[in-house]
Each structure stands twice: as C-alpha cells, then as structure tokens.
Design a protein around this motif. Structure first.
Motif, mmCIF file in Angstrom:
data_model
loop_
_atom_site.group_PDB
_atom_site.id
_atom_site.type_symbol
_atom_site.label_atom_id
_atom_site.label_comp_id
_atom_site.label_asym_id
_atom_site.label_seq_id
_atom_site.Cartn_x
_atom_site.Cartn_y
_atom_site.Cartn_z
ATOM 1 N N ASN A 135 0.817 -0.983 0.000
ATOM 2 C CA ASN A 135 0.089 -0.048 -0.321
ATOM 3 C C ASN A 135 1.087 1.561 -0.041
ATOM 4 O O ASN A 135 1.980 1.396 1.093
ATOM 5 C CB ASN A 135 -0.531 -0.477 0.823
ATOM 6 C CG ASN A 135 -0.132 0.061 2.797
ATOM 7 O OD1 ASN A 135 0.577 1.116 2.743
ATOM 8 N ND2 ASN A 135 -0.248 -0.863 3.335
ATOM 9 N N HIS A 159 -4.844 7.146 -1.823
ATOM 10 C CA HIS A 159 -4.775 5.892 -1.139
ATOM 11 C C HIS A 159 -4.290 4.805 -2.326
ATOM 12 O O HIS A 159 -6.031 4.852 -2.260
ATOM 13 C CB HIS A 159 -5.386 5.625 0.101
ATOM 14 C CG HIS A 159 -4.769 4.645 1.307
ATOM 15 N ND1 HIS A 159 -3.712 4.461 1.903
ATOM 16 C CD2 HIS A 159 -4.892 3.438 1.462
ATOM 17 C CE1 HIS A 159 -3.720 3.023 1.951
ATOM 18 N NE2 HIS A 159 -4.971 2.286 1.566
ATOM 19 N N GLN A 161 -4.395 0.285 -2.433
ATOM 20 C CA GLN A 161 -3.711 -0.789 -1.170
ATOM 21 C C GLN A 161 -3.592 -1.787 -2.407
ATOM 22 O O GLN A 161 -5.380 -2.257 -3.110
ATOM 23 C CB GLN A 161 -4.608 -1.712 -0.130
ATOM 24 C CG GLN A 161 -5.101 -2.376 0.206
ATOM 25 C CD GLN A 161 -3.632 -3.052 0.982
ATOM 26 O OE1 GLN A 161 -3.198 -1.723 1.934
ATOM 27 N NE2 GLN A 161 -2.404 -3.600 0.092
ATOM 28 N N LYS A 174 -6.121 -4.431 -6.928
ATOM 29 C CA LYS A 174 -5.519 -3.266 -6.446
ATOM 30 C C LYS A 174 -7.141 -1.770 -6.179
ATOM 31 O O LYS A 174 -7.793 -1.458 -6.782
ATOM 32 C CB LYS A 174 -4.851 -1.824 -7.889
ATOM 33 C CG LYS A 174 -4.870 -0.912 -7.433
ATOM 34 C CD LYS A 174 -3.692 -0.573 -8.136
ATOM 35 C CE LYS A 174 -4.328 -0.069 -9.947
ATOM 36 N NZ LYS A 174 -2.852 0.966 -10.571
#
Length: 186
Positions: A135, A159, A161, A174
């Motif tokens: 991440n 963000h 991850q 993703k």
C-alpha cells in the motif's frame, strides 16, 4: 509495479533535499512526534465485480522530526468495504508503513502550517480474515495549533491498497481511493 518505486524515489529525493537545505543552518535537534489519525476514502476504481470499495483506516505513527522534515514508522488497520447489490466486499488489513512529511513553514514560528506527506507499507496476512499486499499514500494537509498548544490536522489524500492472492482473482486487485484524514499530532 514501477509506480511504487517511482513513488519511493520521489519521497527519498524530497527528504534528501530537505535535509541538505537544513545543513546550512545551525544544527537542529530531532524531536519525537506521534500522529494518530482516522482516514475515510471514496473508491475511484472497480476492484471486483464492478464494485468500488471505500476504505476506513485508523493509523498510528511514531517518529522523529526537525523544524520542517519528519520520518516515522506506522501501523494501521483498514477496512475496505462496499455494500453492493451482489453481496458486497469486505476486506480487512493490518499494515506496517514508513512515512514522511514536509512542513512548508515552521509550526513553532507560525502556530500552524501546510504540509505534504507520503507513505509506503505492506499488509501481511496475519489472520485468516485479513488480506495482504503493498500500500502507499500521498497527501497534503494543514496543521492547526490551539491556544493550549495541542495540534490537530486535516489532510486530503490519495491511497492505494493492493491485494495479493485474493481468491480466484490473482495479484492484480488494487483499491484506489481519494479521501480525508483527520487526527492529532503531538
């Protein structure tokens, strides 16, 4: 996979520039700091079955900083959830990260300051219900200092991850999001 390497390179380059710029001043002592924050984001890409996931994250960071630059190690728990029509997604992570921030002006001089931050980490599969994967995040925000000296901050952040070995989907999952983080900085 090149994006995380470019991201880490950019963070290290900014850190080197900030530390080099500080070397012409009188030596400054690095002080310890702690940040506790809550983040909530809105998913911007489809993860599985045309569903976007909205992450909620609680993050703690412990590190050192001088007048402008800081580096920290962090631990975060995240919940990536969507209550979609076909059952929805619910994935949890426990991630460890390296984080850096750069204050655009001194908080000690002005009482508040804008800042830039970046972090990269990995969520290992600690428990059976937890997902694993790389991440990273980046953001910009503002630190506020109240009359008693307490510091609060708000930030806008991007963000990402990744989820490795997620059932039948493989390594290509993703979750990307744009969100808001708020917290305490002491």
């Amino acid at each position: 996979m090149k994006k995380p390497y470019l991201f880490v390179f950019a963070v290290l380059l900014c850190a080197q520039q900030a530390l080099f710029a500080q070397s012409f001043k009188a030596p400054q002592k690095f002080r310890s700091f702690t940040k506790m924050q809550l983040n909530y984001g809105l998913g911007i890409n489809d993860v599985v079955n045309n569903q976007k996931v909205n992450p909620f994250q609680i993050k703690f960071m412990f590190g050192k900083q001088n007048e402008f630059f800081g580096a920290a190690l962090g631990i975060a728990t995240g919940n990536y959830k969507n209550n979609g029509s076909n059952g929805g997604l619910n994935m949890n992570t426990l991630a460890f990260s390296a984080n850096g921030h750069y204050l655009l002006r001194s908080v000690e001089d002005y009482g508040s300051a804008p800042f830039l931050k970046a972090g990269i980490g990995y969520a290992p599969k600690i428990f059976r219900e937890y997902a694993k994967g790389l991440n990273y995040d980046a953001g910009a925000g503002y630190v506020f200092t109240n009359k008693k000296g307490g510091r609060y901050f708000a930030e806008l952040q991007y963000h990402t991850q990744r989820f490795e070995n997620f059932y039948y989907q493989g390594n290509n999952l993703k979750a990307e999001s744009i969100g808001l983080g708020v917290g305490l900085w002491f």
